[in-house]
Design a protein around this motif. Structure first.
Motif, PDB file in Angstrom:
ATOM      1  N   ILE A   1       0.880  -1.099  -0.040  1.00 19.69           N
ATOM      2  CA  ILE A   1      -0.291  -0.082   0.013  1.00 19.69           C
ATOM      3  C   ILE A   1       0.697   1.280  -0.232  1.00 19.69           C
ATOM      4  O   ILE A   1       0.412   2.109  -0.883  1.00 19.69           O
ATOM      5  CB  ILE A   1      -1.205   0.119   1.776  1.00 19.69           C
ATOM      6  CG1 ILE A   1      -2.053   0.844   1.467  1.00 19.69           C
ATOM      7  CG2 ILE A   1      -0.149   0.497   2.695  1.00 19.69           C
ATOM      8  CD1 ILE A   1      -3.332   1.149   2.193  1.00 19.69           C
ATOM      9  N   LEU A   2       1.951   1.141   0.705  1.00 20.31           N
ATOM     10  CA  LEU A   2       2.944   2.593   0.770  1.00 20.31           C
ATOM     11  C   LEU A   2       3.129   2.159  -0.336  1.00 20.31           C
ATOM     12  O   LEU A   2       3.628   3.646  -0.311  1.00 20.31           O
ATOM     13  CB  LEU A   2       4.491   1.791   1.554  1.00 20.31           C
ATOM     14  CG  LEU A   2       5.114   3.568   1.966  1.00 20.31           C
ATOM     15  CD1 LEU A   2       4.500   4.716   1.974  1.00 20.31           C
ATOM     16  CD2 LEU A   2       5.927   2.764   2.770  1.00 20.31           C
ATOM     17  N   ILE A   3       3.874   1.404  -1.506  1.00 21.84           N
ATOM     18  CA  ILE A   3       4.726   1.575  -3.243  1.00 21.84           C
ATOM     19  C   ILE A   3       3.506   1.809  -3.395  1.00 21.84           C
ATOM     20  O   ILE A   3       3.675   2.653  -5.013  1.00 21.84           O
ATOM     21  CB  ILE A   3       4.452   0.215  -3.144  1.00 21.84           C
ATOM     22  CG1 ILE A   3       6.153  -0.398  -2.694  1.00 21.84           C
ATOM     23  CG2 ILE A   3       5.666   0.087  -4.698  1.00 21.84           C
ATOM     24  CD1 ILE A   3       6.883  -1.779  -2.724  1.00 21.84           C
ATOM     25  N   ILE A   4       2.264   1.925  -3.241  1.00 24.66           N
ATOM     26  CA  ILE A   4       1.091   2.584  -4.696  1.00 24.66           C
ATOM     27  C   ILE A   4       1.346   3.565  -4.539  1.00 24.66           C
ATOM     28  O   ILE A   4       0.684   4.418  -5.161  1.00 24.66           O
ATOM     29  CB  ILE A   4      -0.628   1.496  -3.840  1.00 24.66           C
ATOM     30  CG1 ILE A   4      -0.364   0.254  -4.666  1.00 24.66           C
ATOM     31  CG2 ILE A   4      -1.727   2.377  -5.242  1.00 24.66           C
ATOM     32  CD1 ILE A   4      -1.299  -0.496  -3.665  1.00 24.66           C
TER      33      ILE A   4
ATOM     34  N   ILE B   1      -5.190   6.636 -13.252  1.00 26.30           N
ATOM     35  CA  ILE B   1      -4.593   5.849 -11.979  1.00 26.30           C
ATOM     36  C   ILE B   1      -4.481   3.658 -12.079  1.00 26.30           C
ATOM     37  O   ILE B   1      -4.046   3.398 -11.453  1.00 26.30           O
ATOM     38  CB  ILE B   1      -6.202   5.388 -11.044  1.00 26.30           C
ATOM     39  CG1 ILE B   1      -6.256   6.891 -11.287  1.00 26.30           C
ATOM     40  CG2 ILE B   1      -5.989   4.435 -10.035  1.00 26.30           C
ATOM     41  CD1 ILE B   1      -7.630   7.570 -10.445  1.00 26.30           C
ATOM     42  N   SER B   2      -5.086   4.018 -13.639  1.00 25.39           N
ATOM     43  CA  SER B   2      -4.464   2.277 -13.876  1.00 25.39           C
ATOM     44  C   SER B   2      -3.252   2.367 -13.681  1.00 25.39           C
ATOM     45  O   SER B   2      -2.813   0.979 -13.763  1.00 25.39           O
ATOM     46  CB  SER B   2      -4.982   1.598 -14.855  1.00 25.39           C
ATOM     47  OG  SER B   2      -6.454   1.541 -15.398  1.00 25.39           O
ATOM     48  N   THR B   3      -2.370   2.624 -14.641  1.00 29.84           N
ATOM     49  CA  THR B   3      -1.258   3.121 -15.052  1.00 29.84           C
ATOM     50  C   THR B   3      -0.272   3.281 -13.614  1.00 29.84           C
ATOM     51  O   THR B   3       0.521   1.926 -13.750  1.00 29.84           O
ATOM     52  CB  THR B   3      -0.871   4.424 -15.823  1.00 29.84           C
ATOM     53  OG1 THR B   3      -1.618   3.699 -17.054  1.00 29.84           O
ATOM     54  CG2 THR B   3       1.104   4.069 -16.303  1.00 29.84           C
ATOM     55  N   ALA B   4      -0.826   3.711 -13.332  1.00 29.75           N
ATOM     56  CA  ALA B   4       0.400   4.049 -11.633  1.00 29.75           C
ATOM     57  C   ALA B   4      -0.061   2.538 -10.817  1.00 29.75           C
ATOM     58  O   ALA B   4       1.143   1.478  -9.685  1.00 29.75           O
ATOM     59  CB  ALA B   4      -0.378   4.822 -10.890  1.00 29.75           C
ATOM     60  N   ALA B   5      -1.624   1.730 -10.675  1.00 31.93           N
ATOM     61  CA  ALA B   5      -1.776   0.587 -10.719  1.00 31.93           C
ATOM     62  C   ALA B   5      -0.679  -0.232 -10.673  1.00 31.93           C
ATOM     63  O   ALA B   5      -0.294  -1.175 -10.199  1.00 31.93           O
ATOM     64  CB  ALA B   5      -3.296   0.381  -9.970  1.00 31.93           C
TER      65      ALA B   5
ATOM     66  N   THR C   1      -4.744  -5.894  -6.196  1.00 27.26           N
ATOM     67  CA  THR C   1      -5.404  -5.387  -6.621  1.00 27.26           C
ATOM     68  C   THR C   1      -6.697  -4.632  -6.018  1.00 27.26           C
ATOM     69  O   THR C   1      -6.603  -3.642  -6.548  1.00 27.26           O
ATOM     70  CB  THR C   1      -6.096  -6.339  -7.996  1.00 27.26           C
ATOM     71  OG1 THR C   1      -6.366  -6.840  -7.599  1.00 27.26           O
ATOM     72  CG2 THR C   1      -5.154  -6.818  -8.653  1.00 27.26           C
ATOM     73  N   SER C   2      -6.993  -5.609  -4.920  1.00 24.35           N
ATOM     74  CA  SER C   2      -7.998  -4.523  -4.014  1.00 24.35           C
ATOM     75  C   SER C   2      -7.293  -3.044  -3.474  1.00 24.35           C
ATOM     76  O   SER C   2      -7.941  -2.642  -3.141  1.00 24.35           O
ATOM     77  CB  SER C   2      -8.391  -5.479  -3.237  1.00 24.35           C
ATOM     78  OG  SER C   2      -7.802  -6.047  -2.435  1.00 24.35           O
ATOM     79  N   LEU C   3      -6.240  -3.693  -2.964  1.00 23.34           N
ATOM     80  CA  LEU C   3      -4.809  -1.693  -2.297  1.00 23.34           C
ATOM     81  C   LEU C   3      -5.434  -0.502  -3.077  1.00 23.34           C
ATOM     82  O   LEU C   3      -5.611  -0.330  -2.490  1.00 23.34           O
ATOM     83  CB  LEU C   3      -3.799  -2.298  -1.960  1.00 23.34           C
ATOM     84  CG  LEU C   3      -3.662  -4.028  -0.776  1.00 23.34           C
ATOM     85  CD1 LEU C   3      -2.351  -4.120  -0.658  1.00 23.34           C
ATOM     86  CD2 LEU C   3      -4.039  -2.980   0.267  1.00 23.34           C
ATOM     87  N   ALA C   4      -5.482  -1.095  -4.697  1.00 19.81           N
ATOM     88  CA  ALA C   4      -5.832  -0.105  -5.299  1.00 19.81           C
ATOM     89  C   ALA C   4      -6.845   0.841  -4.969  1.00 19.81           C
ATOM     90  O   ALA C   4      -7.005   2.097  -5.592  1.00 19.81           O
ATOM     91  CB  ALA C   4      -5.321  -0.211  -6.504  1.00 19.81           C
ATOM     92  N   VAL C   5      -7.922   0.299  -4.185  1.00 21.67           N
ATOM     93  CA  VAL C   5      -8.914   0.973  -3.254  1.00 21.67           C
ATOM     94  C   VAL C   5      -8.603   2.052  -3.591  1.00 21.67           C
ATOM     95  O   VAL C   5      -9.399   3.382  -3.533  1.00 21.67           O
ATOM     96  CB  VAL C   5      -9.789   0.464  -3.301  1.00 21.67           C
ATOM     97  CG1 VAL C   5      -9.550   0.355  -1.391  1.00 21.67           C
ATOM     98  CG2 VAL C   5     -11.200   0.678  -3.388  1.00 21.67           C
ATOM     99  N   ILE C   6      -7.546   2.684  -3.006  1.00 21.73           N
ATOM    100  CA  ILE C   6      -6.834   3.932  -1.574  1.00 21.73           C
ATOM    101  C   ILE C   6      -6.366   4.693  -2.832  1.00 21.73           C
ATOM    102  O   ILE C   6      -6.622   6.435  -3.015  1.00 21.73           O
ATOM    103  CB  ILE C   6      -5.425   3.161  -1.164  1.00 21.73           C
ATOM    104  CG1 ILE C   6      -4.961   3.041  -1.772  1.00 21.73           C
ATOM    105  CG2 ILE C   6      -5.945   2.056  -0.075  1.00 21.73           C
ATOM    106  CD1 ILE C   6      -3.608   3.305  -1.287  1.00 21.73           C
ATOM    107  N   ILE C   7      -6.446   4.893  -4.378  1.00 22.42           N
ATOM    108  CA  ILE C   7      -5.877   5.627  -5.386  1.00 22.42           C
ATOM    109  C   ILE C   7      -7.118   5.337  -6.061  1.00 22.42           C
ATOM    110  O   ILE C   7      -7.212   5.820  -6.848  1.00 22.42           O
ATOM    111  CB  ILE C   7      -5.343   5.311  -5.706  1.00 22.42           C
ATOM    112  CG1 ILE C   7      -5.005   3.977  -6.584  1.00 22.42           C
ATOM    113  CG2 ILE C   7      -3.676   5.873  -5.325  1.00 22.42           C
ATOM    114  CD1 ILE C   7      -3.692   3.840  -7.192  1.00 22.42           C
ATOM    115  N   ALA C   8      -9.242   4.798  -6.185  1.00 24.64           N
ATOM    116  CA  ALA C   8      -9.829   5.085  -6.634  1.00 24.64           C
ATOM    117  C   ALA C   8      -9.711   4.597  -7.675  1.00 24.64           C
ATOM    118  O   ALA C   8     -10.257   4.958  -9.029  1.00 24.64           O
ATOM    119  CB  ALA C   8     -10.540   6.257  -6.667  1.00 24.64           C
ATOM    120  N   LEU C   9      -8.673   3.161  -7.829  1.00 21.87           N
ATOM    121  CA  LEU C   9      -8.667   2.377  -9.577  1.00 21.87           C
ATOM    122  C   LEU C   9     -10.638   2.029  -9.029  1.00 21.87           C
ATOM    123  O   LEU C   9     -10.890   1.380  -8.032  1.00 21.87           O
ATOM    124  CB  LEU C   9      -7.745   1.382  -9.444  1.00 21.87           C
ATOM    125  CG  LEU C   9      -7.690   0.354 -10.125  1.00 21.87           C
ATOM    126  CD1 LEU C   9      -7.044   1.254 -11.553  1.00 21.87           C
ATOM    127  CD2 LEU C   9      -7.014  -0.688 -10.209  1.00 21.87           C
TER     128      LEU C   9
END
Length: 218
Positions: A68-71, A89-93, A162-170
């Motif tokens: 989550i810190l890396i994201i 957002i997708s590219t960042a994830a 991948t669910s952790l990417a919810v923090i950046i609104a993926l």
């Protein structure tokens, strides 16, 4: 709990849309992390002076950081519109998942290569094969058979991560689930149960593949 309302055609279609995003992000990240992690694992196995040491530090650093810190770092730390550094957002994830999973897979691959007896390397070299030929034709084919189950396990972990990417609104499965049950508190459990089931079906399928490959290896 309102299962009928939560499982309306529109809500199910919305969840499936998010699930397809989850599968897409996971698939791209899996391919990239396997290629990058494989290269890193081979370079570390080869024990190239300086290169191997630097890669070891990088890999151990990444492996000991929370994903989550890396994201967060990739999405917020690497963005700088002033110098033209922008990513979706997708590219960042994908970037964050690939960075993390490459480090994890590199250790799996390096461990698989180390599992092959050194005597085979010596025998191949004494027969006139170069180091690269030995690695490609003798070591890698055998090591891959040993690595398949743990590699599949890492892929399962990546899909769940991948669910952790919810923090950046993926806009993936978990995010779409949150959008649905934010409309009605009675949708929370039905939606979470369905999300859990969708993850379970895919991950259990992958685990069955890993088990079958493990049986064949034996």
């Amino acid at each position: 709990m309102d299962f009928a309302g939560a499982y309306s055609p529109d809500n199910l279609a919305f969840l499936m849309e998010g699930f397809l995003v989850t599968l897409k992000i996971a698939a791209i990240s899996i391919v990239l992390s396997f290629l990058i992690g494989g290269l890193i694992g081979i370079l570390r196995y080869a024990k190239i002076p300086v290169v191997s040491g630097v890669l070891a530090v990088v890999v151990e650093t990444i492996r000991n950081l929370p994903l989550i810190l890396i994201i967060f770092f990739v999405y917020f730390g690497l963005q700088d519109p002033k110098i033209g550094l922008e990513m979706s957002i997708s590219t960042a994830a994908i970037t964050a998942l690939t960075i993390f999973e490459s480090a994890m897979l590199s250790e799996v691959i390096r461990g698989g290569l180390n599992s092959i007896p050194k005597g085979q390397i010596e025998a191949s070299r004494s027969s006139g094969m170069s180091y690269i030929q030995t690695l490609w034709h003798i070591i890698l084919p055998q090591a891959l058979r040993n690595m398949v189950p743990p590699i599949v396990s890492q892929f399962i972990s990546l899909l769940k991560d991948t669910s952790l990417a919810v923090i950046i609104a993926l806009p993936e499965l978990t995010h779409h689930g949150q959008v649905i049950y934010a409309q009605n508190i009675n949708y929370v459990w039905p939606v979470l149960i369905l999300i859990a089931l969708m993850y379970f079906v895919v991950n259990y399928g992958l685990s069955l593949v890993a088990r079958r490959l493990e049986v064949r290896k034996q």
